[in-house]
Design a protein around this motif. Structure first.
Motif, PDB file in Angstrom:
ATOM      1  N   UNK A  38       0.796  -1.229   0.000  1.00 21.19           N
ATOM      2  CA  UNK A  38       0.000   0.000   0.000  1.00 21.19           C
ATOM      3  C   UNK A  38       0.830   1.282   0.000  1.00 21.19           C
ATOM      4  N   UNK A  39       2.132   1.146   0.295  1.00 18.83           N
ATOM      5  CA  UNK A  39       2.953   2.354   0.317  1.00 18.83           C
ATOM      6  C   UNK A  39       4.425   2.025   0.095  1.00 18.83           C
ATOM      7  N   UNK A  40       5.185   3.067  -0.206  1.00 19.46           N
ATOM      8  CA  UNK A  40       6.630   2.923  -0.408  1.00 19.46           C
ATOM      9  C   UNK A  40       7.359   3.543   0.791  1.00 19.46           C
TER      10      UNK A  40
ATOM     11  N   UNK B 217      11.888  13.289  -9.181  1.00 21.52           N
ATOM     12  CA  UNK B 217      12.653  13.640  -7.997  1.00 21.52           C
ATOM     13  C   UNK B 217      12.038  14.765  -7.174  1.00 21.52           C
ATOM     14  N   UNK B 218      11.479  15.750  -7.850  1.00 18.05           N
ATOM     15  CA  UNK B 218      10.918  16.900  -7.120  1.00 18.05           C
ATOM     16  C   UNK B 218       9.785  16.458  -6.185  1.00 18.05           C
ATOM     17  N   UNK B 219       9.009  15.449  -6.583  1.00 17.50           N
ATOM     18  CA  UNK B 219       7.934  14.959  -5.707  1.00 17.50           C
ATOM     19  C   UNK B 219       8.505  14.111  -4.569  1.00 17.50           C
ATOM     20  N   UNK B 220       9.505  13.294  -4.902  1.00 16.22           N
ATOM     21  CA  UNK B 220      10.158  12.530  -3.845  1.00 16.22           C
ATOM     22  C   UNK B 220      10.652  13.483  -2.754  1.00 16.22           C
TER      23      UNK B 220
ATOM     24  N   UNK C  26      -1.389   5.425  -3.592  1.00 15.56           N
ATOM     25  CA  UNK C  26      -2.276   6.347  -4.334  1.00 15.56           C
ATOM     26  C   UNK C  26      -1.567   7.664  -4.645  1.00 15.56           C
ATOM     27  N   UNK C  27      -0.707   8.104  -3.713  1.00 13.00           N
ATOM     28  CA  UNK C  27       0.037   9.341  -3.960  1.00 13.00           C
ATOM     29  C   UNK C  27       1.011   9.157  -5.124  1.00 13.00           C
ATOM     30  N   UNK C  28       1.652   7.996  -5.130  1.00 14.38           N
ATOM     31  CA  UNK C  28       2.597   7.716  -6.225  1.00 14.38           C
ATOM     32  C   UNK C  28       1.852   7.668  -7.555  1.00 14.38           C
ATOM     33  N   UNK C  29       0.664   7.053  -7.530  1.00 13.14           N
ATOM     34  CA  UNK C  29      -0.141   6.975  -8.760  1.00 13.14           C
ATOM     35  C   UNK C  29      -0.597   8.369  -9.199  1.00 13.14           C
TER      36      UNK C  29
ATOM     37  N   UNK D 193       2.466   5.680 -14.299  1.00  8.79           N
ATOM     38  CA  UNK D 193       2.533   4.227 -14.369  1.00  8.79           C
ATOM     39  C   UNK D 193       3.332   3.836 -15.618  1.00  8.79           C
ATOM     40  N   UNK D 194       4.241   2.865 -15.441  1.00 11.32           N
ATOM     41  CA  UNK D 194       4.976   2.358 -16.603  1.00 11.32           C
ATOM     42  C   UNK D 194       4.491   0.938 -16.887  1.00 11.32           C
ATOM     43  N   UNK D 195       3.822   0.739 -18.001  1.00 12.21           N
ATOM     44  CA  UNK D 195       3.369  -0.613 -18.325  1.00 12.21           C
ATOM     45  C   UNK D 195       4.562  -1.505 -18.636  1.00 12.21           C
ATOM     46  N   UNK D 196       4.527  -2.763 -18.199  1.00 15.86           N
ATOM     47  CA  UNK D 196       5.605  -3.702 -18.495  1.00 15.86           C
ATOM     48  C   UNK D 196       5.492  -4.118 -19.959  1.00 15.86           C
TER      49      UNK D 196
END
Ligand SMILES: [Mg+2]
Ligand SMILES: [Mg+2]
Lengths: 185, 185
Positions: free
Chosen positions: B89-91, B131-134, B152-155, B160-163
């Motif tokens: 659910x989170x990083x 990086x600025x958001x990190x 959800x914040x990351x999203x 999103x990078x599709x594989x």
């Protein structure tokens, strides 16, 4: 001999130390972020002692597949290799690996700023030579020409970097003058 | 346990391998030159056996002071760190070192393109977070806020990078869309 070995090591350190100090200056003054890449090592055996740090017990030096330094200046990618020679009249191209040449071509193709910093140890002269010229001299060798670049050629196609105090080797000043038009604001 | 250890190693390898393969694709197609930096190692003892390669007999892993990957795309400096988490659910921000945050700030200050590639191992979702958001989430933690970034914040702030197949993790496509205006022609 050991003397020879240490001689080599010291010479290597001197230019590297000067450049590392220069990079520390650029970083502290928010001018550029340029780091030396770690020495590539092939790790074969690692011990994990109880309650203390992992110890690498067997490893080997790998041939570097890229150059030693890279980073960012005004948004642009900067990439260079630093080399010293005790030769007084020319820079032997055997100091550069074939896959480093490959890497330099790749960097230039993708719009990066690529160069070599060459120090003539005896005379303590330092030059910046753009990657595109190094490639020309490399191709000349491959076509059967001389296996080195004459010092006069480096002086003609490259840029002399005066040794300073802070920073010691102000290569960004040269980059600034050569690439003024393409640097990001 | 060993299972846990191998589990970790595999998970680490998977994202790294996918990114290395992606970078090899970019390189082969002259799209970008991005390499993983060698693992920084503090070398303590080296043997020079007669007539064979130098053997590193004692060395230690150093904490990396920068990020794992850097290189060039359309003339611009690209810099990122790749991280996996089994958290669903989170990083957790403890996955990032303080000096890596320092490095990310430096890179942004000098006009470089900085980001994180985060993979949620369980759901196999991959995100690119600039990086600025990190830095914003890091500063929130430092100000006493949560020690992680919600998925959800990351999203919401990231992409999103599709594989894919070739390349596996096409992060350059995201960079192209975000930074269209500043990429060099
Ligand atoms: Mg070197
Ligand atoms: Mg890492």
């Amino acid at each position: 001999t050991d003397e020879k070995k240490y001689g080599y090591a010291n010479r290597g350190m001197t230019l590297e130390e000067d450049i590392n100090e220069t990079n520390a200056y650029y970083l502290a003054h928010r001018i550029a972020v340029i780091h030396k890449k770690p020495t590539p090592v092939q790790i074969v055996q690692v011990d994990y002692p109880h309650r203390s740090a992992a110890v690498i017990k067997e490893a080997y030096f790998k041939t570097p597949s890229t150059t030693d330094y890279n980073g960012v200046y005004k948004g642009r990618y900067i990439d260079f290799e630093a080399k010293e020679t005790r030769n007084e009249t020319s820079f032997p191209l055997k100091n550069i690996h074939e896959h480093q040449i490959r890497h330099i071509r790749d960097v230039i193709d993708c719009g990066g700023i690529s160069f070599l910093i060459i120090r003539f140890a005896k005379s303590e002269e330092i030059f910046l030579l753009e990657g595109k010229y190094l490639l020309q001299f490399w191709d000349r060798m491959k076509a059967g020409g001389r296996k080195s670049i004459k010092k006069e050629e480096i002086a003609a196609f490259g840029h002399r970097i005066p040794l300073g105090i802070r920073p010691r080797i102000d290569y960004i000043r040269i980059i600034d003058s050569i690439y003024r038009d393409i640097l990001c604001p």
